[in-house]
Design an enzyme around this catalytic site. Structure first.
Site, PDB file in Angstrom:
ATOM      1  N   SER B 304     -27.600  -1.717  21.995  1.00 57.50           N
ATOM      2  CA  SER B 304     -28.101  -2.227  20.759  1.00 57.50           C
ATOM      3  C   SER B 304     -29.383  -1.227  19.945  1.00 57.50           C
ATOM      4  CB  SER B 304     -28.849  -3.602  20.721  1.00 57.50           C
ATOM      5  OG  SER B 304     -27.784  -4.634  21.318  1.00 57.50           O
ATOM      6  N   HIS B 381     -30.510 -11.460  20.185  1.00 59.02           N
ATOM      7  CA  HIS B 381     -29.617 -11.505  21.420  1.00 59.02           C
ATOM      8  C   HIS B 381     -30.540 -12.386  22.343  1.00 59.02           C
ATOM      9  CE1 HIS B 381     -26.536  -9.021  20.468  1.00 59.02           C
ATOM     10  NE2 HIS B 381     -27.160  -8.024  20.034  1.00 59.02           N
TER      11      HIS B 381
END
Lengths: 447, 447, 447, 447
Positions: B304, B381
């Site tokens: 990410s 997340h």
């Protein structure tokens, strides 16, 4: 990968979530179980975790499905009470609004006045099969509603949610025929509500011949479950009776020779969706679809039962000095009390005009205590903008037909160019739009 | 017959309905048109006819689509004002509730406090393509919301409706690959938000090799429009950088040899659905799905971006006497100001520990003005229950990567057994669950 | 657009072509019609136009379908004679080959010796539904072949063409279950050849429970017509009898708990495809498919009838001084002549070893006049490489089972690792590969 | 489960079969490998086991795919020789036939004269992907056939088998559009043979607009591989030039406004299927299909290249005293030698009638050495029963168009009512059916 698979995945996630909760509680049974489930529901409302949420929702619905009527009653009471609004919240929002009324304050008021069960239902809906479970739950609720009017608030909330979830934009219309999967066809057999389908051979006669069509509405969250379906017969002329239309030995008409599409049976499949109306929409869509397939079709019409006619007529006949029923007709109608009248041509010849006149009055003049049209089927079709086209005495000589309407059936005509005007006339002024021949039947004297 | 056909039928019905209305109004343009549309909306709210309702809804949405920003503003003002609650209604319901508070009174209050635009949106949703039009309408609204905070009530109502309509139970997950229809694939190219897809050859490299997967969520009312999609790379080990993962000449790994699934790109497709979160659900479902296809997979992890790291770090470096940044690190990080530092091995060797320590602080200690984690990707997340697994300096050396995070990328680990606990820790106490190696980076002294 | 549509298009083209031919001939009936059709066939062979060819082919097949047996005989005679080779052509090619034998000369010889009916069949195959018509034609031919051996050349040509057209590479295997369209399921009911399916409820019991599977082969030119299908029961152990396997009240086993897949019924659907064998291929594919779905499956086995056992055994019992049947067993087997023996436990106890020994001999030692294994089902499975695994006296106590095999059923084991070796042993040396327990039954003395 | 799965299952079976053979031979490379493969082929022919047969066939085809041209030559030599007929067999059958000629003897002769490679090909066809491999093998064979005429017997056998396997009754026509899966669309880009498709945007312009259609033939054994496809433009009038038809900025026509369907590109996809003609059938089916979708369509026409016109015309211009080319025209045609003539309106005005006259002669009068029409595209369409409708000088001013036909394009008209008659006239007497305007162009004097 499809909706089915989605359900499976939900199931897996929920399975795993369940392990996470490590709730090894034996939920027991009876009031203890109902209480445990209510606690679970509180729990579901107070947490936000997705996986455990799905697991909790599943657990609640799995326990619910095993509820006895008594446990359901405890649960419904909780929904109506404990899972209603928080009075303190409402009071605060009310005061805030009064102090300073604004669009924002109204929004807060709106939220505060939303009963907690709405959010509960939304979360239960995330469980695999949740939508079906909630529809089933409403089926149970409706069955017990009359004796428990305090649950009406719950029912109204379910209706509100279902209206949104079963928004017609999300419905899919599908043709149902002899190439349709068997597990869907068996539901057509089960749900047919107007003219019973006896077995698979009977079903095949409704679906396979060149002059038969069937369409249903489906929703993605209720895979393989029709919401409503309509059976259609293709004919040349307006049909006057159901018997010949469904006769087993009938030679089928080639579709391209048909000029008339007859909607002879419309069945709602989900009691739990009562009041969420799809029927009028389905009829219009199917009419458009048939017109596209068979441009030669000119007439779209129903062949419909008249469920309350016999009840009404029998009451009228008994009523003293009833101007609604001319004396000659009242006399003639005594034939109805004689066994075998409907097998006697002479009797039928006498009955036909008397029954027709009575039916014209039943539709055009008679009204129930609330001032409304008595016949629910008529209310449905006229509300859709159809026209009362023809009265058919001896339309249904089956025991059921004789019992509910002394054999009377009627045609409602769907003229796509006029349904809107008809609808408005009916909705605004209660005007029953009827063909001249029907109106004349009312006017005609019996002499 | 399918959803597409349904849309077509709706269109036909609406076409016919429009003729019925015989509204030959030239709607004009500018404020005059906006007013005409607002009148149409009033009309839509005050009638109940299905066919004309669909026609009116279509007319409104077709006019809306041609609105200039000024006309939109007039329309949004009407939504926020005129189509809000009816104050008299609210006042009456408020008084009734105060006089006799009950569940029924609360329900009436709830209804009275529902702004009229909610019903308006529900009716607009019946037009063919209505759902997409409303989603687009919210896209426009969001763009102008900052300078028109009075419209926030409208936005909240749309969010409320969309949450119900885009209920996850109605979403369908579909694998997207090189056998997917082209008209859907072109949207993947258009919507990819993290690592740009340059053209069809680039797209093929994301979809076709044996070690690539892609999944999206679809909704029946937005046919052929993905709501969100995730791109996955199958690897042996945890990846530390995006470059090698997407390299064109990379030899593909056989799927059965993979042990790790890397979610390297998640893209929301519909701005108008902002805030209706599907992402966490999609990730978990895709993880389950992959596990089923490839039981050998052991690790589910992201690679990410860290979008606000550079902004934060640059501010920290400038802040006087900042204890957050050890003096040695501050010194080392001056290398960031030198062009070409990331091509210089010596410089990189020096930067690696300093950047890692800074990133550990950024995630584990630094907080924004609202006391929240700074990084939006991390919030997503960690909120899903993932664990911050590894910090990868030099993970993205593209200009974009250098600009937003001095090249830093991170892995978030989805351990399906722990996501629930992680999620609760983060949601309840704001605890960032991180791997020991990340925590140690924070603890470690720079000397 | 699909195969169905293709057929429709062919139909349209043919319709138009028919008008072009402007053949207004009334084909009449009887020998005159047969002659007219034969002329049409000549015509079809001598022209090359596509559209008129399809039209002519359709006309021939449409007339053929109305043929009486006598007309068929005339037509088959023409196929065997007139549409055979052209002797002058063959003679010329023969002489040319003798003069100068070469690969080219052989090719010309091959072509000259190809009967004209082969090309005729190929052209008939272009008509819509042509393949099905030719398969049906062979069904008729087979029925009359015994009394008309001169038609065997026709049959061999059809077999040759069908082998090419029904090449296994063009077959599609499909799972058949309760979600299969009804028009295919009704064929399963009709074609089931081993254990009759009485009605739709019975069919559902074969398809819907968790421990049932069914697969069929389909061919693109015979849409919606299975060529062959196999029914499978999932069990824990090797089953010894069909009754409990098909019992209506049987509690179904969860698929994941099964260790054994039992092929309990294999039905060929098209008589006209006799001799074009798909069965061994289907079994192996289905075994692979099941193994993929349910990796826990360990054993693939049949539960098969023994169709000629009773005939053989009764003959043996009558044969004087028959060493094949030990005297004690012959004595015991007299119980078979007593009504109700199979309901008597004592009788059954006595019969079991005697029947088992006799069956072992029937399979392992007895041979028919051509020196082959007597049992056709055994020839099929052993030819596929299966092993004779177990003899089950009392396996099928239905009237049919008692009649054909005194209740005996057997299991053939498909061990995918050994089928090739078993097959070669059987094909090369006629060796019946049997489990030790079966061999021991042969060896064992009756005493 | 579908064809794809079937392939997978075959693969599994073959995998297992391969282990059974336990052939650990390293096949090596070069002549040694070719010999090894030939031995494997002998082996495949001499055994009958299904599983090992599939395994052997796979092994052969997998080795074949790695063959160098020299190895292919060795293999093809074996096919033409060793795998031809067995001369002793043929001789015996020849003598038997001479001794006693009969239909049975002819059948035995037919079989004896069938080269062994035919059975070999049939068995190779059982391998997964076997059909595609054999089609590819023929592609290689065709490429080397000119210099190896002894292989023509092999080619004829492949044509014979492919004609049977690719029987039109087994083909499926599918619409190809922008919703077609990308892996099929990329083949359209690759196979387009007439007007190059440059990239995906160009492809989209051929498929997506309302006035474009594309259809292809597919075969179940060559999943995802079109055999042939045709691109169609919908227009109002007969188009005279390809440029405007394909122009990127062209405003698309609404399909319902079209009166003409233009087949502007037909591409065969599989070189290995050369001579197995599908084109005429596809055109007629697509015409029927379009007529069904758009009943307003009146005209079905091509816009076709004239590939050999320039070659022919240039030769005619050089020929001394050529009566075929009037002196004035010969003079005018000198403009063709001047660069830029096609950008000069005056020159074009002069060229138009001269080119048209020459083209009329090229089609109606000129013939090649074998007395046939020179133009292969004309032979195809006229052979299908089309009519030469119009000559369009300046129809294709692209470099390719100028080079092959000095810009000339023509329209062939498919009048479904006349194609059969036209076809017969062309096939029987070589008559080129042409519109009056074309015939007049031939007659007209140049003066």
């Amino acid at each position: 990968m499809n909706v089915g698979m989605l359900g499976e995945l939900f199931a897996t996630i929920s399975e795993r979530g369940r392990r996470l909760i490590e709730r090894r509680t034996e939920l027991g049974s009876g009031p203890r179980r109902a209480s445990a489930v209510i606690e679970l529901a509180e729990d579901l409302l107070s947490h936000r975790g997705e996986a455990s949420g799905v697991a909790r929702a599943s657990e609640i619905l799995e326990a619910y499905v095993r509820f006895s009527p008594d446990e359901r009653a405890i649960f419904f009471d909780a929904l109506a009470g404990r899972f209603g609004v928080d009075p303190a919240n409402v009071a605060a929002a009310v005061e805030a609004y009064r102090a300073s009324p604004s669009e924002e304050a109204a929004q807060r008021l709106h939220l505060a006045a939303e009963p907690r069960r709405q959010e509960l239902f939304r979360r239960l809906n995330l469980a695999p099969g949740g939508t079906q479970s909630l529809v089933d739950m409403r089926t149970h609720l409706i069955a017990m509603l009359k004796s428990n009017p305090r649950w009406e608030v719950v029912d109204r909330d379910l209706v509100h949610l279902f209206s949104s979830w079963f928004n017609r934009g999300f419905l899919v219309v599908k043709r149902i025929d002899w190439t349709t999967p068997a597990h869907i066809l068996e539901k057509i057999i089960a749900y047919e509500a107007v003219h019973e389908i006896r077995d698979w051979n009977d079903l095949r006669r409704r679906l396979q011949p060149s002059d038969r069509r069937c369409f249903g509405f489906f929703h993605p969250a209720l895979v393989d479950e029709p919401l409503i379906f309509v059976e259609v017969a293709l004919t040349i002329d307006l049909p006057a009776a159901i018997g010949p239309l469904l006769a087993a030995e009938r030679p089928p008409l080639a579709a391209r020779d048909a000029r008339t599409a007859v909607f002879y049976s419309i069945s709602n499949c989900q009691t739990g969706l009562k009041g969420i109306s799809f029927g009028h929409f389905l009829i219009k869509q199917v009419a458009e679809e048939l017109k596209k397939e068979l441009p030669e079709l000119e007439t779209f019409v129903t062949l419909s039962p008249v469920p309350l006619f016999a009840t009404w007529l029998d009451a009228e006949r008994k009523a003293e000095g009833n101007a609604a029923l001319p004396e000659t007709d009242r006399k003639t109608l005594e034939l109805l009390d004689e066994p075998g009248a409907f097998e006697n041509d002479l009797a039928k010849k006498a009955l036909a005009p008397a029954l027709t006149r009575a039916a014209a009055r039943y539709f055009l003049a008679a009204r129930n205590a609330e001032g409304k049209l008595i016949d629910p089927v008529a209310r449905f079709h006229l509300g859709n903008g159809a026209r009362l086209e023809r009265l058919n005495p001896f339309g249904d000589l089956s025991p059921k037909g004789l019992k509910q309407s002394h054999g009377m059936m009627v045609n409602y005509l769907y003229d796509l160019e006029r349904i809107e005007k008809n609808h408005e006339a009916f909705a605004d002024a209660g005007t029953v739009v009827a063909a001249p021949v029907v109106k004349r039947a009312l006017a005609k004297r019996a002499d």
